[in-house]
Design an enzyme around this catalytic site. Sequence first.
Site: not given
Ligand code: GCU
Length: 732
Positions: A367-368, A423, A429, A503, A524
């Site tokens: 992941n990322e 993602n 952001y 998410w 989130k």
């Molecule tokens: C990222 C990450 C998550 C994180 C999310 C966020 O994409 O994969 O683990 O919580 O961003 O910033 O809320």
Amino acid sequence: MRNIIEFNEGWRFFKTDEVPSALPAGWEAVTLPHTWNAADGQDGGNDYWRGTAMYCKAFDRPDLEPNGRAILEFLGAAMTADVYVNGRHLAHHESGYSTFRVDVTDVLGDENLLCVAVDNGANDRVYPQKADFTFYGGLYRGVNLITVPAEHFELVKDGTPGIKVTPSVNLKNQAAIVSVETWQNGSGPVTVTVAGEEKTVTPKDGRACAEFLIAPVHLWNGPDDPYLYTASAKLASGDEISTRFGCRETWFRPENGFFLNGRPYPLRGVSRHQDRQGMGNALTIREHQEDMAILREIGANTVRLAHYQHAQEFYDLCDENGIIVWAEIPYITEHMSNGRQNTLEQMRELVVQNYNHPSIVCWGLSNEITASGAATEDLMENHRALNDLCHRLDSTRPTTMAHVFMLETDSPLIDIPDIGSYNLYFGWYLGGLTQNDRFFDEFHTKFPGRVIGFSEYGADANPQFHSSAPERGDYTEEYQCVYHEHLLKVIGERPYLWATHVWNLFDFAADGRDEGGKKGVNQKGMVTFDRKLKKDAFYLYKAAWSGEPFVHICGRRYADRAENTTQVKVYSNQPSVTLRIDGRVIGTKAGKTVFTFDVPLTGEHEIEAVSGGCRDKITLRRVAEPNREYLFRKAEVVNWFDKEDYKPDCYSVKDTMGALMHNPRSAAILGKMMERMSASRGDVAKSANGNANLQRMMAGMSLESLIKQAGDAVPAEMVKSLNAALQQIRKD
Ligand code: GCU
């Protein structure tokens, strides 16, 4: 006969790495599941206790058959564990999320002392080490003592269930050929039973294999019909194991996404972390069941179980409820050159321990993983090794990855897994909502042969904050709704997205966070961390995905409205909604999912939404002044541009990053500010270094918008002095 004895009672706990020789009376008495970070892992400050702690438990010799064996089973010890019985070190395990087992037979006495040193301290080789969630420490799932006869099925290797079931479905003939493999320590015959049919086979080199034909086959078909079969295996010694399995066919198509049992089946759902307010990750079956009930209510047909191996209870619930799962290991955020072996061990355990779950359709490699740096050859090699391992262990499921939004779409890393997802956080952001649309359109046009999904997208919302003019970064429920309404449209227009995962379904602990009015929590979620409150956006997805008739009026927590006419939004899966104010009909609207009404306010009013037998009511009040409790940023944003000394021919925070970086003097000032901005996830500036893709995206952003998203990380005083310094520089 096999016996499973629960070992969750009677533990003593203390933060030490010293292994005691007797059960220490003065230590804290604890019952499993347990985490030592239930409180400090969720209160912010990123100062939760990480290190080695000791769990001890006395136990008597278990009854064993002649030459029988006693095996300890640990369902979750985070993040690494060392197991001692009667002072003898028997095992070391390095994964906080998988099951492991230890044969303790040869060291048993009449009375025994079990000690487990559990460590969640920082290191450079066991994942996760850098991520946006709390790395809770503890024996946070259960422990069991399993006794088996001399001849028994394999238990210790990779924490295996000892039985592996591979159904192969022929949709045309409505039949399935089911291969059942078992591993055992003896050479005696193995009797395997599937769907009432029994076969006895002779093992070879410790492995037995029996094949069955099921015709007609009852398919595992999602929430409407998650049909499960059982395969069982028995030895002459009496040892017996069983597992459930499901017969289904899955396809992944670049042009039109995911198919289940031959029909298009777009995976539309959410992600879930395994922790909860006040409990950390030490959950019982009740919490898992409650989370599944909420998942069913929103109407998701898939869940991404991020960012690690989840409890068997939850994978079982997904099997039983027909929810399709993306499973993954915590190879996350930052590649560690000493971590390759650990990623392989964690992936091996994830696949071996969860292979039989029909709900799981793919294995997530990382992941990322380029969020903190470029895709080096070592990182690529690590992914190739993981990809090959998955294919060797499981030829029936594809591998996938969740890419960070800055990863160049032509990166060779993307070609390693069989399928992939991105993602994206445009509109939260950074950047604007429509950048999500453009991203996928450009990607799909450039790579029409690639299977692509949307593994993360979201916006934080604190149910306390509200606005009639919602905007990115204000942490209001209203902006979270605006954001998700747009993303729901993006997804609806792109059937090629094989899976999309909001998410997140639930707020969760990220102890390093301090934003949106809450410390230590990522907000989130569609539902709060304690599961007590479903935010308005929850009902948007329920309206889009669930067949259960309902109407939901948004804004019940935004009761005070300083406006003569206010917008009232209703989410519903009904074809039309009627809105009443104090019993008088305002209007009836036909539509889909989102229904909005303009409502005049003069005092306190009862607002009611009705559709067929569904109704919902809230109260709204006309107030003279805005209720400041609804504002995340209480401090007025400094509006220095109204002052007479503002020089429009000089730079300011209103200028774009591109313009400011172009001038060497303003670039130098900016460089100093970047260092000061917090390292929070919201600070994309920090991760921009060296990332051409991100810098390109940021060039169009105003410095002001970047500062806003960094929240309190950039205090107002600093913004003012920064602006004053930029105002000294005449524009090029
Ligand atoms: C990222 C990450 C998550 C994180 C999310 C966020 O994409 O994969 O683990 O919580 O961003 O910033 O809320």
